[in-house]
Scaffold this active site. Structure first.
Site, PDB file in Angstrom:
ATOM      1  N   ASP A 304      23.481 -26.366  71.560  1.00 31.16           N
ATOM      2  CA  ASP A 304      22.945 -25.522  72.616  1.00 31.16           C
ATOM      3  C   ASP A 304      23.478 -24.089  72.492  1.00 31.16           C
ATOM      4  O   ASP A 304      24.685 -23.875  72.406  1.00 31.16           O
ATOM      5  CB  ASP A 304      23.338 -26.109  73.975  1.00 31.16           C
ATOM      6  N   GLU A 333      19.745 -24.535  68.426  1.00 30.25           N
ATOM      7  CA  GLU A 333      18.821 -24.160  69.501  1.00 30.25           C
ATOM      8  C   GLU A 333      19.113 -22.702  69.838  1.00 30.25           C
ATOM      9  O   GLU A 333      19.931 -22.393  70.707  1.00 30.25           O
ATOM     10  CB  GLU A 333      19.026 -25.061  70.718  1.00 30.25           C
TER      11      GLU A 333
END
Length: 570
Positions: A304, A333
């Site tokens: 993330d 990401e």
């Protein structure tokens, strides 16, 4: 004037490809891939040149030597090839000479080899807490196992889970990101840490570590690999906040800063300071957290927001993991600036999210995928085309109806070797958002959802068919073999993929207009693909066959019936 202390090299080696930033970063390949190395090699004399390509597995291994072949004597272009057969670190170099006693050796270049899953796979994102029979509470892992056969039936390879750790209660967000939560609201999974533990613990509503292990084994039995979310951030209730307050960013008044993405503030999340005074301990702890989950059967991680952490951390972190576990795969990401996304890939990320979600026109798709597959970007960035995420539902899907979901599925699954969906919203055609935003209404990020898993109008059967087509056609397992072909209609996109031996030739035609029928004459690369004057095309979506003639053939696509053809040319 000072003369050289020794004679310079008689042979010049230059313009070596592939090579990333002068050898600063490795190129990437997967097990079984062939590495093709080219270079310009020349000398001032008319004496014949001998040249070799050398490669080895790890710096401790012995060199394997392969003679280079001259591809074009007039351009002094040489080539060598070798196949990599196991994951890990390799290096390669070139040597050339006229006199064997005076050879020129090029600098050693790094190569990282990963499992095939780093290049090819279909990912499915699922919130396990919404996968149970009772919408008033979190589903447990044992209950969520009931969804595994259906996800497997749709043909997915990877099941990606958002954070499964305990969720903080301080500043917990309510439904639709409300700043005030009710006692029954479950909170956002990315606000990690509570009295129940931190990054090594399981959210109690989901069960225990034993339940998680059972879920991993059940997924493997269903043919699915589990990918976990690595979100290196904390809620105010995380044990790190109490035990290591020096690891967090501070305001001028000394209080810990919450995460911000102006104009949004996330009071329930504290970002870690990767350059704090005690950074060595922080980095080591995050490495140990990752190794903890690897020991429990997880070898894929979706990371993330990696672009908000120092690059040097990722380069060190991924190298340390791969030295112990070369089969581990990291997906970045990072929806951020292109150069930052590229640099993260160079630092070691196996795959990267892309701008595909926002590329909807023929011009945008053509130019973007030419960059990804035909430039040196292909040597280090492997795209994973997610069609939606819990944070992003593009206007195209909000307004295009069922055909829009079919269009984006087929594009993602055939333009790149890896793609993903956030389900079940995608296969059920969920289109509701807050007005003028890309944010889902009643997002699973902040509440438990009760899904009608077989809702009328779903596209689950199409997803299963497309994933079967992907598995049965090796041309779709690669990225660099993508080529675009002319058609005089801006709403039609035509592209092809072919294996090197021409045994698998696919021509894909997609109607980019979800509302209207579109038609045109497509151009088939007859000579390049070694086709006769008359040949059969088999539409793998409709199972219909057509006899085509020459390079120019007419197609017509009604999005209300099927917005695309996937032609296999025999």
């Amino acid at each position: 004037m000072t003369l050289p202390s020794e004679l310079p090299d008689r042979v010049i080696i230059e313009q070596v490809t592939p090579e990333i930033d002068g050898g600063r970063f490795p190129i990437k390949r997967c097990t079984g891939d062939e590495v093709v190395v080219q270079a310009v090699i020349h000398t001032y004399s008319t004496d014949p040149i001998s040249a070799v390509l050398r490669y080895r597995f790890s710096k401790d291994g012995s060199w394997t030597e392969i003679p280079l072949k001259s591809l074009n004597a007039g351009l002094d272009l040489w080539e060598g090839r070798f196949v990599v057969d196991r994951p890990g670190s390799y290096e390669y170099t070139l040597a050339a000479w006229v006199d064997p006693g005076q050879s020129t050796t090029y600098r050693c270049l790094p190569l990282v080899v990963e499992p095939e899953r780093a290049r090819f796979g279909a990912w499915y994102e699922l919130f396990p807490r919404s996968a149970g029979p009772d919408p008033s509470r979190s589903a447990t892992f044992r209950e969520a196992e009931a969804r595994l056969p259906e996800i497997s039936r749709m043909g997915f390879d990877v099941l990606y889970l958002p954070p499964v750790h305990p969720i903080g209660t301080s500043f917990r967000k309510g439904p639709n990101n409300s700043p005030v939560a009710r006692p029954e609201d479950p909170g956002c999974p990315w606000a990690i840490g509570s009295g129940a533990g931190g990054h090594r613990a399981i959210e109690p509503g989901l069960g225990t570590l034993e339940d998680f292990g059972h879920f991993v084994n059940a997924a493997q039995a269903a043919g699915l690999e589990i990918a976990l979310d690595l979100a290196f951030q904390c809620s105010p209730d995380h044990p790190y906040v109490r035990e290591h307050p020096e690891w967090f960013k501070r305001r001028p008044d000394g209080s810990i800063r919450c995460a911000e993405n102006p104009p949004n503030k996330f009071e329930d999340i504290y970002p870690l300071n990767f350059e704090c005074a005690d950074w060595l301990s922080l980095w080591q702890e995050l490495l140990e957290v990752t190794l903890f989950w690897i020991q429990r059967g997880v070898h894929l991680f979706r990371v993330d927001n990696p672009h908000t952490k120092t690059f040097h951390f990722w380069e060190w972190f991924i190298r340390e993991v791969h030295e112990r576990h070369p089969d581990v795969i990291f997906l970045a990401e990072a929806f951020t600036r292109p150069r930052v996304m590229h640099y993260l890939s160079k630092c070691g990320f196996s795959q990267s999210y892309t701008y595909f979600i926002w590329r909807t026109t023929k011009y945008e798709l053509t130019h973007y995928f030419q960059e990804l597959t035909q430039s040196d970007v292909k040597e280090y960035l492997r795209p994973n085309l997610f069609v939606n995420t819990p944070d992003v539902l593009h206007t195209f899907l909000q307004t295009g109806g069922r055909p829009a979901f079919q269009i984006r599925l087929i594009l993602a699954a055939t333009l790149a070797a890896s793609y993903g969906i956030y389900g079940p919203p995608f296969e059920l055609g969920e289109w509701r958002t807050f007005p003028w935003t890309e944010d889902y209404a009643d997002s699973e990020k902040y509440q438990i959802r009760s899904w009608e898993w077989d809702r009328h109008g779903n596209i689950k059967d199409l997803i299963a068919l497309v994933n079967r087509i992907r598995r049965e056609n090796p041309a779709l397992h690669f990225n660099a073999n993508l080529s675009f072909h002319p058609v005089k209609n801006e709403s039609l996109l035509v592209y092809g993929k072919i294996t090197p031996d021409r045994s698998n030739r696919l021509l894909i035609v997609v109607n980019l207009d979800p509302h209207r029928m579109q038609s045109g004459v497509v151009t088939v690369p007859v000579q390049e693909w070694g086709l006769p004057e008359h040949y059969e095309v088999h539409d793998l979506l409709s199972d219909r066959r057509f006899l085509w003639h020459g390079a120019y053939n007419f197609v017509q696509l009604d999005p209300q019936l099927m917005p695309a053809h996937i032609f296999r040319i025999r």
